[in-house]
Design an enzyme around this catalytic site. Structure first.
Site, PDB file in Angstrom:
ATOM      1  N   ASN A  40    -139.995  18.388  13.224  1.00 30.78           N
ATOM      2  CA  ASN A  40    -140.958  18.850  14.231  1.00 30.78           C
ATOM      3  C   ASN A  40    -141.278  20.324  13.992  1.00 30.78           C
ATOM      4  OD1 ASN A  40    -138.234  19.073  15.140  1.00 30.78           O
ATOM      5  ND2 ASN A  40    -138.867  19.347  17.247  1.00 30.78           N
ATOM      6  N   CYS A  51    -144.814  16.375  15.969  1.00 33.45           N
ATOM      7  CA  CYS A  51    -143.508  15.715  15.856  1.00 33.45           C
ATOM      8  C   CYS A  51    -143.129  15.471  14.396  1.00 33.45           C
ATOM      9  CB  CYS A  51    -143.540  14.354  16.547  1.00 33.45           C
ATOM     10  SG  CYS A  51    -143.751  14.414  18.319  1.00 33.45           S
ATOM     11  N   GLU A  53    -142.122  12.789  12.975  1.00 31.40           N
ATOM     12  CA  GLU A  53    -142.630  11.538  12.411  1.00 31.40           C
ATOM     13  C   GLU A  53    -144.045  11.717  11.860  1.00 31.40           C
ATOM     14  OE1 GLU A  53    -141.227  12.061  15.332  1.00 31.40           O
ATOM     15  OE2 GLU A  53    -140.130  10.320  16.085  1.00 31.40           O
ATOM     16  N   CYS A  87    -146.852   9.235  18.195  1.00 30.41           N
ATOM     17  CA  CYS A  87    -146.322   8.900  16.866  1.00 30.41           C
ATOM     18  C   CYS A  87    -146.354   7.393  16.626  1.00 30.41           C
ATOM     19  CB  CYS A  87    -144.908   9.442  16.701  1.00 30.41           C
ATOM     20  SG  CYS A  87    -144.889  11.240  16.521  1.00 30.41           S
TER      21      CYS A  87
HETATM   22  N1  THU Z   1    -140.215  15.299  19.026  1.00 26.00           N
HETATM   23  C1  THU Z   1    -140.300  14.773  17.768  1.00 26.00           C
HETATM   24  O1  THU Z   1    -140.455  15.494  16.785  1.00 26.00           O
HETATM   25  N2  THU Z   1    -140.190  13.424  17.633  1.00 26.00           N
HETATM   26  C2  THU Z   1    -139.866  12.563  18.637  1.00 26.00           C
HETATM   27  O2  THU Z   1    -139.717  11.381  18.397  1.00 26.00           O
HETATM   28  C3  THU Z   1    -139.711  13.076  20.015  1.00 26.00           C
HETATM   29  C4  THU Z   1    -140.094  14.495  20.226  1.00 26.00           C
HETATM   30  C5  THU Z   1    -140.262  16.753  19.163  1.00 26.00           C
HETATM   31  C6  THU Z   1    -141.501  17.343  19.763  1.00 26.00           C
HETATM   32  C7  THU Z   1    -140.960  18.650  20.317  1.00 26.00           C
HETATM   33  O3  THU Z   1    -140.932  19.622  19.275  1.00 26.00           O
HETATM   34  C8  THU Z   1    -139.530  18.343  20.698  1.00 26.00           C
HETATM   35  O4  THU Z   1    -139.186  17.172  19.981  1.00 26.00           O
HETATM   36  C9  THU Z   1    -139.312  18.123  22.181  1.00 26.00           C
HETATM   37  O5  THU Z   1    -140.212  17.188  22.687  1.00 26.00           O
END
Ligand code: THU
Length: 127
Positions: A40, A51, A53, A87
């Site tokens: 992320n 994110c 993903e 995502c």
């Molecule tokens: N986040 C992800 O990268 N992937 C996920 O599946 C859930 C959330 C990140 C976004 C943000 O930077 C942090 O986690 C908190 O939401």
């Protein structure tokens, strides 16, 4: 441990999450065996955060990969962290009913098919 899970855990360690401190890593395996990782990447405006993903998917697409086998997603939670709604839409678009393995740093894992996490998707078949 499965090398794809290890790569997701390693990608998590370099996440750029200074605002939430919630680090996530992803590793996407293509059908040629190539692996595309993502973490992320947060932004001071918050809403522009991407994110792990989606970073992995967009990196893979931008590198010419088009067919994917599975993705590993790593976060440090006991109830394993699933992909967010945005995502899931992007994963469906580019990876179809891909296999997803969630993992945490203590080695807990859980496996899903995307269609079970994302029923009745909207996609290009409606256009
Ligand atoms: N986040 C992800 O990268 N992937 C996920 O599946 C859930 C959330 C990140 C976004 C943000 O930077 C942090 O986690 C908190 O939401």
């Amino acid at each position: 441990m499965d090398p794809l899970l290890q790569q997701a855990l390693r990608a998590r360690e370099i996440a750029h999450a200074p605002f939430s401190k919630f680090k996530v890593g992803a590793a996407l395996e293509d059908t040629d065996g190539g692996v595309h990782t993502g973490c992320n990447v947060e932004n001071a405006t918050y809403g522009l955060t991407v994110c792990a993903e989606r970073v992995a998917v967009f990196k893979a697409i931008s590198e010419g990969a088009r067919k994917f086998r599975r993705m590993a997603i790593a976060a440090d939670t006991d109830v394993l962290t699933p992909p967010c709604g945005a995502c899931r839409q992007i994963l469906w678009e580019f990876c179809g009913d891909v296999e997803l393995t969630l993992v945490n740093p203590r080695g807990k894992t859980e496996m899903f098919r995307l269609k079970d996490l994302f029923p009745r998707p909207f996609d290009a078949s409606f256009l």
